[in-house]
Design a protein around this motif. Structure first.
Motif, PDB file in Angstrom:
ATOM      1  N   GLU A   1      -8.605   3.866   0.523  1.00 21.06           N
ATOM      2  CA  GLU A   1      -8.468   2.433   0.347  1.00 21.06           C
ATOM      3  C   GLU A   1      -7.235   2.117  -0.499  1.00 21.06           C
ATOM      4  OE1 GLU A   1     -10.819  -1.316  -1.580  1.00 21.06           O
ATOM      5  OE2 GLU A   1     -11.971   0.464  -1.110  1.00 21.06           O
ATOM      6  N   LEU A   2      -7.059   2.871  -1.578  1.00 23.79           N
ATOM      7  CA  LEU A   2      -5.903   2.646  -2.435  1.00 23.79           C
ATOM      8  C   LEU A   2      -4.602   2.903  -1.683  1.00 23.79           C
ATOM      9  CD1 LEU A   2      -7.116   4.277  -5.760  1.00 23.79           C
ATOM     10  CD2 LEU A   2      -6.993   1.858  -5.219  1.00 23.79           C
ATOM     11  N   GLU A   3      -4.602   3.941  -0.851  1.00 25.13           N
ATOM     12  CA  GLU A   3      -3.405   4.250  -0.076  1.00 25.13           C
ATOM     13  C   GLU A   3      -3.080   3.114   0.883  1.00 25.13           C
ATOM     14  OE1 GLU A   3      -4.004   8.002   1.814  1.00 25.13           O
ATOM     15  OE2 GLU A   3      -3.908   9.110  -0.070  1.00 25.13           O
ATOM     16  N   ASN A   4      -4.107   2.517   1.489  1.00 26.34           N
ATOM     17  CA  ASN A   4      -3.890   1.397   2.402  1.00 26.34           C
ATOM     18  C   ASN A   4      -3.307   0.201   1.661  1.00 26.34           C
ATOM     19  OD1 ASN A   4      -4.900   2.840   4.543  1.00 26.34           O
ATOM     20  ND2 ASN A   4      -6.965   2.021   4.360  1.00 26.34           N
ATOM     21  N   GLN A   5      -3.816  -0.049   0.462  1.00 27.82           N
ATOM     22  CA  GLN A   5      -3.301  -1.167  -0.323  1.00 27.82           C
ATOM     23  C   GLN A   5      -1.853  -0.927  -0.718  1.00 27.82           C
ATOM     24  OE1 GLN A   5      -6.057  -1.650  -3.544  1.00 27.82           O
ATOM     25  NE2 GLN A   5      -7.609  -2.620  -2.255  1.00 27.82           N
ATOM     26  N   LEU A   6      -1.545   0.294  -1.105  1.00 25.79           N
ATOM     27  CA  LEU A   6      -0.165   0.603  -1.473  1.00 25.79           C
ATOM     28  C   LEU A   6       0.755   0.494  -0.264  1.00 25.79           C
ATOM     29  CD1 LEU A   6      -0.679   3.585  -3.917  1.00 25.79           C
ATOM     30  CD2 LEU A   6       0.028   1.272  -4.480  1.00 25.79           C
ATOM     31  N   ALA A   7       0.288   0.913   0.899  1.00 29.66           N
ATOM     32  CA  ALA A   7       1.084   0.798   2.127  1.00 29.66           C
ATOM     33  C   ALA A   7       1.336  -0.670   2.456  1.00 29.66           C
ATOM     34  CB  ALA A   7       0.371   1.492   3.279  1.00 29.66           C
ATOM     35  N   MET A  43       3.887 -15.188  -0.193  1.00 30.74           N
ATOM     36  CA  MET A  43       3.975 -13.727  -0.330  1.00 30.74           C
ATOM     37  C   MET A  43       3.606 -13.299  -1.742  1.00 30.74           C
ATOM     38  SD  MET A  43       7.391 -12.692   1.719  1.00 30.74           S
ATOM     39  CE  MET A  43       7.446 -12.578   3.485  1.00 30.74           C
ATOM     40  N   MET A  44       4.079 -14.053  -2.721  1.00 33.33           N
ATOM     41  CA  MET A  44       3.786 -13.720  -4.105  1.00 33.33           C
ATOM     42  C   MET A  44       2.283 -13.826  -4.373  1.00 33.33           C
ATOM     43  SD  MET A  44       5.364 -15.238  -7.639  1.00 33.33           S
ATOM     44  CE  MET A  44       4.360 -16.710  -7.666  1.00 33.33           C
ATOM     45  N   ASP A  45       1.646 -14.878  -3.857  1.00 35.00           N
ATOM     46  CA  ASP A  45       0.202 -15.032  -4.024  1.00 35.00           C
ATOM     47  C   ASP A  45      -0.542 -13.858  -3.381  1.00 35.00           C
ATOM     48  OD1 ASP A  45       0.575 -17.388  -5.394  1.00 35.00           O
ATOM     49  OD2 ASP A  45       0.152 -18.680  -3.660  1.00 35.00           O
ATOM     50  N   SER A  46      -0.059 -13.447  -2.216  1.00 31.04           N
ATOM     51  CA  SER A  46      -0.674 -12.308  -1.528  1.00 31.04           C
ATOM     52  C   SER A  46      -0.550 -11.041  -2.363  1.00 31.04           C
ATOM     53  CB  SER A  46      -0.004 -12.115  -0.162  1.00 31.04           C
ATOM     54  OG  SER A  46      -0.459 -10.932   0.441  1.00 31.04           O
ATOM     55  N   ILE A  47       0.614 -10.829  -2.936  1.00 26.98           N
ATOM     56  CA  ILE A  47       0.836  -9.633  -3.762  1.00 26.98           C
ATOM     57  C   ILE A  47      -0.037  -9.670  -5.007  1.00 26.98           C
ATOM     58  CG2 ILE A  47       2.533  -8.446  -5.201  1.00 26.98           C
ATOM     59  CD1 ILE A  47       4.610  -9.126  -3.027  1.00 26.98           C
ATOM     60  N   VAL A  48      -0.134 -10.839  -5.629  1.00 24.62           N
ATOM     61  CA  VAL A  48      -0.981 -10.971  -6.821  1.00 24.62           C
ATOM     62  C   VAL A  48      -2.430 -10.653  -6.469  1.00 24.62           C
ATOM     63  CG1 VAL A  48      -1.939 -12.666  -8.446  1.00 24.62           C
ATOM     64  CG2 VAL A  48       0.522 -12.585  -8.036  1.00 24.62           C
ATOM     65  N   SER A  49      -2.881 -11.133  -5.328  1.00 23.05           N
ATOM     66  CA  SER A  49      -4.241 -10.849  -4.885  1.00 23.05           C
ATOM     67  C   SER A  49      -4.440  -9.350  -4.638  1.00 23.05           C
ATOM     68  CB  SER A  49      -4.525 -11.632  -3.603  1.00 23.05           C
ATOM     69  OG  SER A  49      -5.747 -11.252  -3.046  1.00 23.05           O
ATOM     70  N   GLN A  50      -3.460  -8.730  -4.003  1.00 22.38           N
ATOM     71  CA  GLN A  50      -3.560  -7.290  -3.730  1.00 22.38           C
ATOM     72  C   GLN A  50      -3.565  -6.486  -5.015  1.00 22.38           C
ATOM     73  OE1 GLN A  50      -0.387  -6.358  -1.027  1.00 22.38           O
ATOM     74  NE2 GLN A  50      -1.210  -7.651   0.606  1.00 22.38           N
ATOM     75  N   VAL A  51      -2.764  -6.891  -5.985  1.00 23.26           N
ATOM     76  CA  VAL A  51      -2.729  -6.183  -7.271  1.00 23.26           C
ATOM     77  C   VAL A  51      -4.084  -6.312  -7.974  1.00 23.26           C
ATOM     78  CG1 VAL A  51      -1.720  -6.242  -9.592  1.00 23.26           C
ATOM     79  CG2 VAL A  51      -0.232  -6.295  -7.587  1.00 23.26           C
ATOM     80  N   ALA A  52      -4.689  -7.493  -7.893  1.00 20.28           N
ATOM     81  CA  ALA A  52      -6.010  -7.679  -8.510  1.00 20.28           C
ATOM     82  C   ALA A  52      -7.035  -6.764  -7.851  1.00 20.28           C
ATOM     83  CB  ALA A  52      -6.440  -9.139  -8.382  1.00 20.28           C
ATOM     84  N   LYS A  53      -6.984  -6.646  -6.520  1.00 17.14           N
ATOM     85  CA  LYS A  53      -7.903  -5.748  -5.815  1.00 17.14           C
ATOM     86  C   LYS A  53      -7.645  -4.298  -6.214  1.00 17.14           C
ATOM     87  CE  LYS A  53      -8.496  -8.691  -1.764  1.00 17.14           C
ATOM     88  NZ  LYS A  53      -8.168  -8.880  -0.339  1.00 17.14           N
ATOM     89  N   LEU A  54      -6.377  -3.947  -6.334  1.00 19.47           N
ATOM     90  CA  LEU A  54      -6.024  -2.581  -6.721  1.00 19.47           C
ATOM     91  C   LEU A  54      -6.518  -2.277  -8.130  1.00 19.47           C
ATOM     92  CD1 LEU A  54      -4.553  -0.002  -5.906  1.00 19.47           C
ATOM     93  CD2 LEU A  54      -2.457  -0.998  -6.803  1.00 19.47           C
ATOM     94  N   LYS A  55      -6.411  -3.237  -9.023  1.00 20.24           N
ATOM     95  CA  LYS A  55      -6.916  -3.060 -10.391  1.00 20.24           C
ATOM     96  C   LYS A  55      -8.420  -2.795 -10.376  1.00 20.24           C
ATOM     97  CE  LYS A  55      -4.350  -5.478 -13.973  1.00 20.24           C
ATOM     98  NZ  LYS A  55      -4.232  -6.730 -14.722  1.00 20.24           N
TER      99      LYS A  55
END
Length: 107
Positions: A1-7, A43-55
């Motif tokens: 899952e983490l690899e998918n988020q990083l990709a 795009m920035m909102d999407s990245i912020v959301s992805q970072v929160a999920k990754l955290k």
């Protein structure tokens, strides 16, 4: 899952780089800039959301490792005790040196 988020993050970053490269060569009208700003905000909102999920995922993994470490320590202690008991059952007469070695092992 983490690899998918990083990709996904890497793909988004590549898109931003391509977009920046195309925008630097194209003529910038106020309308185009306005659209581009909205797109970048999205795009920035999407990245912020992805970072929160990754955290959240990272915290979950760290919690699982903490539990693993606790269980490992408990199993290790139980194994040492078990081996000590087995060793005691084998020797009806124990020398001072053997006792010292056993104490060192348990410590």
């Amino acid at each position: 899952e983490l690899e998918n988020q990083l990709a996904t993050k890497s793909k988004t970053l590549d898109e931003l780089k391509q977009s920046l490269a195309s925008n630097s060569s194209a003529e910038q009208t106020p309308e185009a800039l306005s659209l581009r700003i909205a797109e970048l905000c999205e795009m920035m909102d999407s990245i912020v959301s992805q970072v929160a999920k990754l955290k959240t995922s990272t915290q979950s993994v760290l919690e699982q490792w903490r539990v693993y470490d606790e269980v490992y320590a408990e199993v290790s202690l139980m194994t040492t005790r078990y081996l000590y008991c087995i060793d005691q059952c084998k020797r009806p007469v124990v020398s001072q040196e053997a006792l010292e070695n056993q104490v060192k092992t348990v410590q």
